[in-house]
Write a protein that holds these residues in place. Structure first.
Motif, PDB file in Angstrom:
ATOM      1  N   GLY A  98      41.076  21.644  36.118  1.00  0.00           N
ATOM      2  CA  GLY A  98      40.401  22.938  36.111  1.00  0.00           C
ATOM      3  C   GLY A  98      39.766  23.221  37.465  1.00  0.00           C
ATOM      4  N   ALA A  99      39.581  24.511  37.756  1.00  0.00           N
ATOM      5  CA  ALA A  99      38.951  24.895  39.021  1.00  0.00           C
ATOM      6  C   ALA A  99      37.518  24.378  39.087  1.00  0.00           C
ATOM      7  CB  ALA A  99      38.976  26.415  39.172  1.00  0.00           C
ATOM      8  N   LYS A 100      36.870  24.274  37.950  1.00  0.00           N
ATOM      9  CA  LYS A 100      35.495  23.785  37.921  1.00  0.00           C
ATOM     10  C   LYS A 100      35.434  22.337  38.440  1.00  0.00           C
ATOM     11  CE  LYS A 100      32.504  24.831  34.524  1.00  0.00           C
ATOM     12  NZ  LYS A 100      31.876  24.814  33.184  1.00  0.00           N
ATOM     13  N   THR A 201      36.376  29.529  48.898  1.00  0.00           N
ATOM     14  CA  THR A 201      36.635  30.819  48.283  1.00  0.00           C
ATOM     15  C   THR A 201      37.281  30.624  46.912  1.00  0.00           C
ATOM     16  OG1 THR A 201      37.597  33.020  48.611  1.00  0.00           O
ATOM     17  CG2 THR A 201      38.808  31.188  49.577  1.00  0.00           C
ATOM     18  N   ASP A 202      36.534  31.030  45.896  1.00  0.00           N
ATOM     19  CA  ASP A 202      36.972  30.863  44.507  1.00  0.00           C
ATOM     20  C   ASP A 202      37.633  32.176  44.093  1.00  0.00           C
ATOM     21  OD1 ASP A 202      37.183  30.762  41.741  1.00  0.00           O
ATOM     22  OD2 ASP A 202      35.156  29.995  41.408  1.00  0.00           O
ATOM     23  N   GLU A 203      38.960  32.171  44.059  1.00  0.00           N
ATOM     24  CA  GLU A 203      39.702  33.409  43.790  1.00  0.00           C
ATOM     25  C   GLU A 203      40.427  33.346  42.447  1.00  0.00           C
ATOM     26  OE1 GLU A 203      41.880  34.567  47.362  1.00  0.00           O
ATOM     27  OE2 GLU A 203      40.189  33.978  48.625  1.00  0.00           O
ATOM     28  N   ILE A 204      39.741  32.746  41.478  1.00  0.00           N
ATOM     29  CA  ILE A 204      40.355  32.514  40.171  1.00  0.00           C
ATOM     30  C   ILE A 204      40.678  33.819  39.424  1.00  0.00           C
ATOM     31  CG2 ILE A 204      38.205  32.247  38.840  1.00  0.00           C
ATOM     32  CD1 ILE A 204      40.044  29.532  37.925  1.00  0.00           C
ATOM     33  N   TYR A 205      40.034  34.936  39.847  1.00  0.00           N
ATOM     34  CA  TYR A 205      40.339  36.239  39.219  1.00  0.00           C
ATOM     35  C   TYR A 205      41.234  37.112  40.103  1.00  0.00           C
ATOM     36  CZ  TYR A 205      36.714  34.973  35.864  1.00  0.00           C
ATOM     37  OH  TYR A 205      35.981  34.329  34.900  1.00  0.00           O
ATOM     38  N   ASP A 206      41.944  36.516  41.045  1.00  0.00           N
ATOM     39  CA  ASP A 206      42.723  37.334  41.994  1.00  0.00           C
ATOM     40  C   ASP A 206      43.744  38.243  41.322  1.00  0.00           C
ATOM     41  OD1 ASP A 206      44.430  35.195  41.315  1.00  0.00           O
ATOM     42  OD2 ASP A 206      45.364  35.110  43.289  1.00  0.00           O
ATOM     43  N   VAL A 235      45.023  28.157  36.709  1.00  0.00           N
ATOM     44  CA  VAL A 235      45.819  28.902  35.732  1.00  0.00           C
ATOM     45  C   VAL A 235      44.976  29.483  34.590  1.00  0.00           C
ATOM     46  CG1 VAL A 235      47.947  27.612  36.206  1.00  0.00           C
ATOM     47  CG2 VAL A 235      46.381  26.788  34.419  1.00  0.00           C
ATOM     48  N   SER A 236      43.704  29.077  34.513  1.00  0.00           N
ATOM     49  CA  SER A 236      42.881  29.418  33.343  1.00  0.00           C
ATOM     50  C   SER A 236      42.835  30.906  33.044  1.00  0.00           C
ATOM     51  CB  SER A 236      41.446  28.932  33.536  1.00  0.00           C
ATOM     52  OG  SER A 236      41.369  27.550  33.321  1.00  0.00           O
ATOM     53  N   LYS A 237      42.502  31.709  34.051  1.00  0.00           N
ATOM     54  CA  LYS A 237      42.241  33.118  33.798  1.00  0.00           C
ATOM     55  C   LYS A 237      43.546  33.928  33.875  1.00  0.00           C
ATOM     56  CE  LYS A 237      38.139  31.593  33.478  1.00  0.00           C
ATOM     57  NZ  LYS A 237      37.059  31.424  34.421  1.00  0.00           N
ATOM     58  N   THR A 238      44.343  33.694  34.914  1.00  0.00           N
ATOM     59  CA  THR A 238      45.574  34.481  35.118  1.00  0.00           C
ATOM     60  C   THR A 238      46.540  34.342  33.950  1.00  0.00           C
ATOM     61  OG1 THR A 238      45.362  34.092  37.477  1.00  0.00           O
ATOM     62  CG2 THR A 238      47.497  34.893  36.708  1.00  0.00           C
ATOM     63  N   TRP A 244      43.966  24.199  28.984  1.00  0.00           N
ATOM     64  CA  TRP A 244      44.928  23.252  29.570  1.00  0.00           C
ATOM     65  C   TRP A 244      44.317  22.466  30.724  1.00  0.00           C
ATOM     66  CZ3 TRP A 244      50.083  23.121  27.718  1.00  0.00           C
ATOM     67  CH2 TRP A 244      50.427  24.133  26.820  1.00  0.00           C
ATOM     68  N   ARG A 245      43.307  23.051  31.350  1.00  0.00           N
ATOM     69  CA  ARG A 245      42.538  22.424  32.423  1.00  0.00           C
ATOM     70  C   ARG A 245      43.361  22.101  33.672  1.00  0.00           C
ATOM     71  NH1 ARG A 245      39.491  24.558  32.321  1.00  0.00           N
ATOM     72  NH2 ARG A 245      37.946  23.328  33.428  1.00  0.00           N
ATOM     73  N   ILE A 246      43.861  23.136  34.323  1.00  0.00           N
ATOM     74  CA  ILE A 246      44.531  22.939  35.606  1.00  0.00           C
ATOM     75  C   ILE A 246      43.968  23.913  36.642  1.00  0.00           C
ATOM     76  CG2 ILE A 246      46.713  23.120  36.900  1.00  0.00           C
ATOM     77  CD1 ILE A 246      46.772  20.683  35.126  1.00  0.00           C
TER      78      ILE A 246
HETATM   79  C1  PLP Z   1      36.299  30.335  34.753  1.00  0.00           C
HETATM   80  C2  PLP Z   1      35.831  30.138  36.149  1.00  0.00           C
HETATM   81  C3  PLP Z   1      36.095  28.952  36.843  1.00  0.00           C
HETATM   82  C4  PLP Z   1      36.616  27.703  36.188  1.00  0.00           C
HETATM   83  O1  PLP Z   1      37.856  27.759  35.725  1.00  0.00           O
HETATM   84  P1  PLP Z   1      38.597  26.475  35.157  1.00  0.00           P
HETATM   85  O2  PLP Z   1      39.843  26.402  35.972  1.00  0.00           O
HETATM   86  O3  PLP Z   1      38.861  26.764  33.732  1.00  0.00           O
HETATM   87  O4  PLP Z   1      37.734  25.279  35.356  1.00  0.00           O
HETATM   88  C5  PLP Z   1      35.736  28.874  38.176  1.00  0.00           C
HETATM   89  N1  PLP Z   1      35.137  29.888  38.785  1.00  0.00           N
HETATM   90  C6  PLP Z   1      34.843  31.035  38.157  1.00  0.00           C
HETATM   91  C7  PLP Z   1      34.167  32.117  38.901  1.00  0.00           C
HETATM   92  C8  PLP Z   1      35.162  31.190  36.818  1.00  0.00           C
HETATM   93  O5  PLP Z   1      34.815  32.305  36.172  1.00  0.00           O
END
Ligand code: PLP
Length: 396
Positions: A98-100, A201-206, A235-238, A244-246
């Motif tokens: 996961g990104a976290k 840069t956390d671009e998980i919502y790109d 992959v969590s949000k997109t 799945w935690r990647i």
């Molecule tokens: C959901 C979220 C994450 C973590 O995502 P995972 O890949 O599920 O750990 C990271 N940063 C932000 C801003 C988020 O909202």
């Protein structure tokens, strides 16, 4: 038992506390509408699930390299090239659980005692906590609602000291949904380079972006910027794959190698099957992403105008992600059942008790005048929830 100093500083997540309370009410048969979710409500696309099932049957169920398989790294590299024309080598990619987890490892390998990390607010809850766990000092740059929750280049400049090491960016942002355009990002890059900062840069919502203008990935701003930037995504949000935690990081090979060592001594590899699923997510058809985006946009339009129509609520139109962050501070000072509502926790408790609607207090994200309302839930729930919020606030 005597706990460590670290254990005593750890903060439970208030998001989880609200969710727990909402669940408890639901278990009692009370019909609670949840706006707390930090994950898409859609199912993981079928092609991804099928690919993962096949991988199980083919016996892909053993340890992999701690930082992810070469096959997955290649899929990430291809996707990043395709989407942003960015080039990374395999030794510049680390896959984590996961990104976290990736962000946690990043702060661990970059932050020394009392190093300062600049974090724009309203922020994702885990950044300051992860920085503190790594022994660093979070320095908050306040993104005010008057400025559309955006920070300025000037704010970064003013906050820099000789201990400042990292600038954290997150756009589209959780919890506000705001994003930055190329020109604003160029300003940030200029200050960061001049002061030798590392940019995370956390671009998980790109991919969850409603504007016509394309998302600018920070390392796209130039090769000098790319060298100082660690890009985080997953992959969590997109792909609606939170369980799945990647997640992954892309950037400087020394940093990646250190993170790899840390994973090797702690978690080992992220789940083998999930890595296969992520390969299919990156390589397979992308139309599920477009379908989700379309649905999210309809909900965003509805929920923002419904909230703005409520007396005393004021919210900025989110450009991405799946949250709105309305200002509810005009209700502070009002009383309910003899108790004064004084902050975002009190108003969230009120909404849960009276409206039977679960939201997250803004104080969690560094802004006590707001609440976070997630629209990762059905349109019918959104409509009913908005009606309930309106009716309950009218009694105050
Ligand atoms: C959901 C979220 C994450 C973590 O995502 P995972 O890949 O599920 O750990 C990271 N940063 C932000 C801003 C988020 O909202």
């Amino acid at each position: 038992m005597k706990l460590s100093k670290l254990a005593k500083t750890l903060k439970p997540s208030a998001t989880l506390a609200i969710t727990a309370k909402a669940k408890e009410l639901k278990a009692q048969g009370i019909d609670v509408i949840g706006f707390g979710a930090g994950e898409p409500d859609f199912d993981t696309p079928d092609n991804i699930k099928e690919y993962a099932k096949e991988s199980i049957d083919l016996g892909f169920t053993k340890y992999t390299a701690a930082g992810g398989t070469n096959e997955l790294k290649e899929a990430i590299i291809k996707r990043t090239k395709l989407d942003y024309n960015l080039e990374y080598k395999k030794n510049e990619i680390l896959v984590g659980s996961g990104a976290k987890h990736v962000l946690y490892n990043l702060f661990q390998v970059l932050v020394d005692n009392d190093d300062e990390v600049l974090i724009p607010s309203p922020y994702w809850v885990s950044y300051p906590e992860q920085v503190k766990i790594a022994g660093g000092k979070p320095v908050i740059l306040e993104g005010l609602q008057e400025s559309g929750f955006k920070i300025s280049k000037k704010q970064i400049e003013t906050a820099i000291t000789n201990r400042t090491k990292i600038l954290v960016l997150n756009y589209p942002a959780n919890p506000t949904g705001i994003t930055y355009n190329r020109q604003e990002l160029e300003g940030f890059a200029e200050v960061a380079l001049k002061n030798n900062l590392v940019i995370i840069t956390d671009e998980i919502y790109d991919k969850i972006l409603y504007k016509d203008e394309k998302h600018t990935s920070f390392p796209q701003l130039g090769s000098d910027v790319k060298e100082k930037t660690i890009l985080v995504n997953g992959v969590s949000k997109t792909y609606s794959m939170t369980g799945w935690r990647i997640g992954y990081a892309a950037g400087n090979s020394e940093v990646i190698s250190a993170m790899n060592n840390l994973s090797g001594q702690s978690t080992s590899n992220p789940t083998s099957i999930s890595q296969k699923a992520a390969i299919e997510a990156f390589r397979g058809p992308q139309d599920a992403v477009q379908n989700m985006l379309k649905e999210f946009k309809e909900r965003r339009d509805y929920i923002t105008s419904a909230l703005n129509e409520i007396n005393g609520i004021d919210c900025v139109l989110p450009e991405g992600a799946f949250y709105v962050f309305p200002n509810i501070s005009s209700y502070f000072g009002k009383e309910h059942k003899g108790k004064k509502i004084t902050n975002s926790i009190a108003i969230s408790d009120f909404l849960l008790d009276v409206a039977k609607v679960a939201v997250v207090p803004g104080v969690e994200f560094g802004s006590d005048n707001h609440i976070r309302v997630s629209y990762a839930t059905s349109m019918s729930d959104i409509k009913e929830g908005m009606k309930r919020i309106k009716e309950s606030l009218a009694i105050l």
